[in-house]
Design a protein around this motif. Structure first.
Motif, PDB file in Angstrom:
ATOM      1  N   ALA A 127      48.535  47.103 -66.641  1.00  0.00           N
ATOM      2  CA  ALA A 127      47.662  47.912 -67.170  1.00  0.00           C
ATOM      3  C   ALA A 127      47.909  49.363 -66.920  1.00  0.00           C
ATOM      4  O   ALA A 127      47.828  50.205 -67.866  1.00  0.00           O
ATOM      5  CB  ALA A 127      46.331  47.493 -66.794  1.00  0.00           C
ATOM      6  N   SER A 128      48.381  49.622 -65.688  1.00  0.00           N
ATOM      7  CA  SER A 128      48.558  51.110 -65.311  1.00  0.00           C
ATOM      8  C   SER A 128      49.820  51.749 -66.474  1.00  0.00           C
ATOM      9  O   SER A 128      49.924  52.584 -66.872  1.00  0.00           O
ATOM     10  CB  SER A 128      48.894  51.191 -63.981  1.00  0.00           C
ATOM     11  OG  SER A 128      49.094  52.442 -63.558  1.00  0.00           O
ATOM     12  N   GLU A 129      50.777  50.874 -66.313  1.00  0.00           N
ATOM     13  CA  GLU A 129      52.297  51.137 -67.176  1.00  0.00           C
ATOM     14  C   GLU A 129      51.850  51.343 -68.539  1.00  0.00           C
ATOM     15  O   GLU A 129      52.307  52.037 -69.231  1.00  0.00           O
ATOM     16  CB  GLU A 129      53.285  50.284 -66.659  1.00  0.00           C
ATOM     17  CG  GLU A 129      53.642  50.269 -65.014  1.00  0.00           C
ATOM     18  CD  GLU A 129      54.754  49.264 -64.864  1.00  0.00           C
ATOM     19  OE1 GLU A 129      55.300  49.567 -63.672  1.00  0.00           O
ATOM     20  OE2 GLU A 129      55.117  48.522 -65.760  1.00  0.00           O
ATOM     21  N   ALA A 130      51.087  50.668 -69.098  1.00  0.00           N
ATOM     22  CA  ALA A 130      50.732  50.590 -70.582  1.00  0.00           C
ATOM     23  C   ALA A 130      49.986  51.698 -70.820  1.00  0.00           C
ATOM     24  O   ALA A 130      50.495  52.563 -71.718  1.00  0.00           O
ATOM     25  CB  ALA A 130      49.824  49.366 -70.954  1.00  0.00           C
ATOM     26  N   ALA A 131      49.113  52.128 -69.938  1.00  0.00           N
ATOM     27  CA  ALA A 131      48.378  53.358 -70.134  1.00  0.00           C
ATOM     28  C   ALA A 131      49.318  54.599 -70.188  1.00  0.00           C
ATOM     29  O   ALA A 131      49.285  55.401 -71.064  1.00  0.00           O
ATOM     30  CB  ALA A 131      47.174  53.735 -69.369  1.00  0.00           C
TER      31      ALA A 131
END
Length: 370
Positions: free
Chosen positions: A93-97
Motif C-alpha cells: 500500500a505504501s509503495e502504491a501511494a
C-alpha cells in the motif's frame, strides 16, 4: 498498440507527468513493484516465473496480454500470494501511494478484495487496518518528496463468491478511516451484479457509494444490471456501452440505457490499455473512449492494473493524445470528471477542483499557447 502515425502535436509522457491527475479505477494487487514481489516471494517460499525484476515485469505484461479477462485475471495469483502478511499489506500500500504520486496523481481510489488476503491467518479487519496504515505512510513519504497525494480505498467483494454483503459491511465499518466505497471484482461472465443485490441494498441504506465492474467482457446487459437493478454510482470500464449507441448516421442514436447514463452523469472508469489486453476493445484506434467522450459521457481515464498493463495514467493519456489528438483540454476535462465522480465529500471535491486541478491546467494551457 497504436499502428497509425501519432499526432505530431501529441502530449508527451513527461509533459503529462507534470499535470495533476486523478485515478478512480486502480487495483492495489495489480500495481506491485516486481522487486517487491520477488523479495516477499523469497521470504515466504512462493515460486515465481522468474526472479529477475525486468523479466518478471515483462512476464506479467505478456501473460496478461491474452485477449480475455479470465486469462488476464490468472496473473493475480502471484501478486495476491505476496499480500498475505500484515507487513506485506502495509508495504504494498505504501509503495502504491508513492508510485502513483511520482506520476503526478494527486488523488486516487485504490481497490482490493480483503477476502483474498486471509491465507496466513489475518482477519478481514487486520488486512484493512494494515493497508490503510500503508497508505498513510505512502502519502507522508510522497509529500516529503514533493509529490502530495490523497489516497482513499474501495473494498471489493468477489462476484463469483458469496461474501459481498460481509465485505460491504466491512467497508461501512471503516468508512471514517479511509474507506470511501465498495465494488465487486472478478470474472464478469456468468457472475452478474444482480446476484449481489443484497449487498447493494445494504450499502444504499447506509448511504455508502459504490461502483460496479460492468461492460468489460459482457455487453450492455451487464451495465443495465449494474445501473438499473443495483443502482451503481459509477461503472468500472463500461466500454461495451458503445454497442447501445448507433453512430452510423449524422446523429448518434442512444438506447434508453445509454441516454440514462449520459443524463444522470454516471461516470465510466475507462482503462484503455487494460481494455486492449482483455479484449474489451480491439485496438486503441477503435477504442470507444473517443466516441463516448465526444458524446459527453462522464469519461475518466485510469490505470486498472499498472503492473499487468505496464502503464501509468500519464501513459494512458499519452496513448489517447497520440491516437485521437487529445490535448490539455481533454486531459483537464477527464480529470475534472474524475474529481466530480470521486467518492470524496462534496467540500473536498470542490476544493480539489478549484484549488488544485483548474489552476494547474490553466497554467499548462497558457504555457502551451505562448
Amino acid at each position: 498498440m497504436n499502428s497509425s502515425a501519432p499526432f505530431s502535436n501529441a502530449l508527451t509522457h513527461e509533459q503529462l507527468r507534470t499535470a495533476p491527475k486523478v485515478v478512480l479505477h486502480e487495483h492495489l494487487d495489480g500495481g506491485l513493484r516486481p522487486e517487491t514481489i520477488i523479495e516477499i516471494a523469497d521470504e515466504i517460499g512462493h515460486t515465481l516465473p522468474t526472479d529477475n525484476p525486468e523479466e518478471l515485469r515483462n512476464w506479467f505484461f505478456d501473460a496478461a496480454d491474452s485477449g480475455t479477462l479470465e486469462l488476464y485475471l490468472e496473473t493475480f495469483a502471484h501478486t495476491v500470494a505476496v499480500m498475505q502478511r500484515a507487513k506485506d499489506c502495509f508495504r504494498v500500500a505504501s509503495e502504491a501511494a508513492q508510485d502513483l504520486a511520482s506520476d503526478g496523481v494527486v488523488y486516487a481510489e485504490l481497490r482490493y478484495a480483503p477476502e483474498q488476503q486471509l491465507l496466513s491467518g489475518l482477519s478481514l479487519e487486520e488486512v484493512v487496518e494494515a493497508t490503510l496504515a500503508g497508505f498513510e505512510e505512502g502519502q507522508r513519504i510522497a509529500a516529503e518528496n514533493g509529490n502530495p497525494i490523497q489516497v482513499r480505498t474501495l473494498l471489493c467483494g468477489m462476484r463469483h463468491a458469496h461474501r459481498t454483503t460481509e465485505i460491504a459491511k466491512l467497508a461501512v465499518a471503516f468508512r471514517d478511516q479511509g474507506v470511501v466505497g465498495f465494488d465487486i471484482a472478478g470474472g464478469e461472465i456468468g457472475n452478474p451484479a444482480e446476484h449481489h443485490v443484497e449487498a447493494f441494498d445494504y450499502l444504499r441504506r447506509e448511504n455508502m457509494p459504490f461502483t460496479i465492474h460492468a461492460g468489460e467482457s459482457c455487453g450492455p446487459e451487464s451495465i443495465w444490471g449494474a445501473v438499473s437493478v443495483c443502482s451503481a454510482n459509477r461503472i468500472g470500464h463500461g466500454v461495451q456501452l458503445i454497442k447501445d449507441i448507433d453512430i452510423t448516421g449524422d446523429f448518434a442514436k442512444l438506447s434508453n440505457l445509454a441516454q440514462y447514463i449520459l443524463d444522470r452523469r454516471i461516470a465510466l472508469e475507462v482503462a484503455p490499455s487494460s481494455n486492449l489486453q482483455t479484449g474489451a476493445a480491439e485496438s486503441i484506434e477503435t477504442h470507444p473512449i473517443s466516441v463516448l467522450y465526444s458524446l459527453g459521457f462522464r469519461v475518466t481515464v485510469n490505470n486498472d492494473n499498472r503492473l499487468m498493463s505496464r502503464t501509468d495514467v500519464s501513459r494512458e493519456f499519452q496513448l489517447l493524445s497520440e491516437t485521437f489528438g487529445w490535448g490539455w483540454a481533454e486531459v483537464k476535462r477527464c480529470t475534472e470528471n474524475a474529481v466530480k465522480a470521486s467518492f470524496l465529500p462534496y467540500s473536498e471535491r470542490r476544493f480539489m477542483l478549484e484549488e488544485v486541478i483548474r489552476p494547474a491546467y490553466t497554467a499548462l494551457e497558457s504555457a502551451n499557447t505562448e
